[in-house]
Design a protein around this motif. Sequence first.
Motif, PDB file in Angstrom:
ATOM      1  N   TRP A   1       0.820  -1.674   0.017  1.00  0.00           N
ATOM      2  CA  TRP A   1      -0.156  -0.062   0.191  1.00  0.00           C
ATOM      3  C   TRP A   1       0.939   1.810   0.203  1.00  0.00           C
ATOM      4  O   TRP A   1       0.670   2.143  -0.447  1.00  0.00           O
ATOM      5  CB  TRP A   1      -0.985   0.138   0.642  1.00  0.00           C
ATOM      6  CG  TRP A   1      -1.830  -0.801   0.737  1.00  0.00           C
ATOM      7  CD1 TRP A   1      -2.399  -1.841   1.094  1.00  0.00           C
ATOM      8  CD2 TRP A   1      -3.200  -0.495   0.311  1.00  0.00           C
ATOM      9  NE1 TRP A   1      -3.687  -2.512   0.430  1.00  0.00           N
ATOM     10  CE2 TRP A   1      -3.721  -1.633  -0.156  1.00  0.00           C
ATOM     11  CE3 TRP A   1      -3.526   0.336  -0.655  1.00  0.00           C
ATOM     12  CZ2 TRP A   1      -4.927  -1.718  -0.710  1.00  0.00           C
ATOM     13  CZ3 TRP A   1      -4.887   0.705  -1.653  1.00  0.00           C
ATOM     14  CH2 TRP A   1      -6.124  -0.460  -1.233  1.00  0.00           C
ATOM     15  N   MET A   2       2.261   1.109   0.282  1.00  0.00           N
ATOM     16  CA  MET A   2       2.946   2.237   0.407  1.00  0.00           C
ATOM     17  C   MET A   2       3.496   2.402  -1.011  1.00  0.00           C
ATOM     18  O   MET A   2       3.440   3.925  -1.512  1.00  0.00           O
ATOM     19  CB  MET A   2       4.043   2.329   1.544  1.00  0.00           C
ATOM     20  CG  MET A   2       4.089   2.076   2.837  1.00  0.00           C
ATOM     21  SD  MET A   2       4.936   2.211   4.041  1.00  0.00           S
ATOM     22  CE  MET A   2       6.469   3.006   4.152  1.00  0.00           C
TER      23      MET A   2
ATOM     24  N   LYS B   1       1.609   1.642  -3.352  1.00  0.00           N
ATOM     25  CA  LYS B   1       0.852   2.647  -4.167  1.00  0.00           C
ATOM     26  C   LYS B   1       0.170   3.990  -3.716  1.00  0.00           C
ATOM     27  O   LYS B   1       0.227   4.582  -4.628  1.00  0.00           O
ATOM     28  CB  LYS B   1      -0.960   1.559  -4.265  1.00  0.00           C
ATOM     29  CG  LYS B   1      -0.466  -0.057  -4.264  1.00  0.00           C
ATOM     30  CD  LYS B   1      -2.185  -0.757  -3.546  1.00  0.00           C
ATOM     31  CE  LYS B   1      -2.260  -2.297  -5.054  1.00  0.00           C
ATOM     32  NZ  LYS B   1      -3.008  -2.467  -4.153  1.00  0.00           N
ATOM     33  N   LEU B   2       0.864   4.612  -2.317  1.00  0.00           N
ATOM     34  CA  LEU B   2       0.184   5.133  -2.418  1.00  0.00           C
ATOM     35  C   LEU B   2       1.081   6.222  -3.006  1.00  0.00           C
ATOM     36  O   LEU B   2       1.429   7.539  -3.151  1.00  0.00           O
ATOM     37  CB  LEU B   2       0.277   5.862  -0.759  1.00  0.00           C
ATOM     38  CG  LEU B   2       0.632   6.963  -0.159  1.00  0.00           C
ATOM     39  CD1 LEU B   2      -0.723   7.746  -0.677  1.00  0.00           C
ATOM     40  CD2 LEU B   2       0.142   6.967   1.713  1.00  0.00           C
TER      41      LEU B   2
ATOM     42  N   ALA C   1       0.327   7.470  -6.188  1.00  0.00           N
ATOM     43  CA  ALA C   1      -0.843   8.624  -6.389  1.00  0.00           C
ATOM     44  C   ALA C   1       0.098  10.210  -5.811  1.00  0.00           C
ATOM     45  O   ALA C   1      -0.685  10.885  -6.168  1.00  0.00           O
ATOM     46  CB  ALA C   1      -1.428   8.434  -4.769  1.00  0.00           C
TER      47      ALA C   1
ATOM     48  N   MET D   1       6.075  10.648  -0.833  1.00  0.00           N
ATOM     49  CA  MET D   1       6.365   9.255  -0.523  1.00  0.00           C
ATOM     50  C   MET D   1       8.282   9.593  -0.988  1.00  0.00           C
ATOM     51  O   MET D   1       9.015   8.568   0.132  1.00  0.00           O
ATOM     52  CB  MET D   1       5.431   8.114  -1.442  1.00  0.00           C
ATOM     53  CG  MET D   1       4.287   8.352  -0.915  1.00  0.00           C
ATOM     54  SD  MET D   1       3.804   7.966   0.982  1.00  0.00           S
ATOM     55  CE  MET D   1       4.764   6.206   1.145  1.00  0.00           C
TER      56      MET D   1
END
Length: 115
Positions: A14-15, A17-18, A21, A26
Amino acid sequence: MTNYPERYKELSTWMDKLGVAIPQTMKGFSELHKASIAPGALDSKTKELIALGIAITVRCEGCITFHVHDALHAGASKEEVAETVGVAILMGGGPSLMYGIEAMQAVSQYQEQGL
């Protein structure tokens, strides 16, 4: 009980994926993490144990997941993690005791996987 090795994988995914975005944010966080944990006056293991103590005190399960993993990877022993939990309990009381138990569960699970 949380499966910490699986949670580590899930959060990592999920990191990533973030990162798609919000890549600049990040990237900045990743660079901050690397710089903060890099050896200096304190070694990386000690810095990870400090981060773990803070994670326990602020009650962040995801942070516990990562910092137990990273502390063990940096060479921390189960006993060093346990003493870190003790300091977190001093600073955070009963709630830190509960999250400290989670940290020790994570140690056991990661050690079962050979970390």
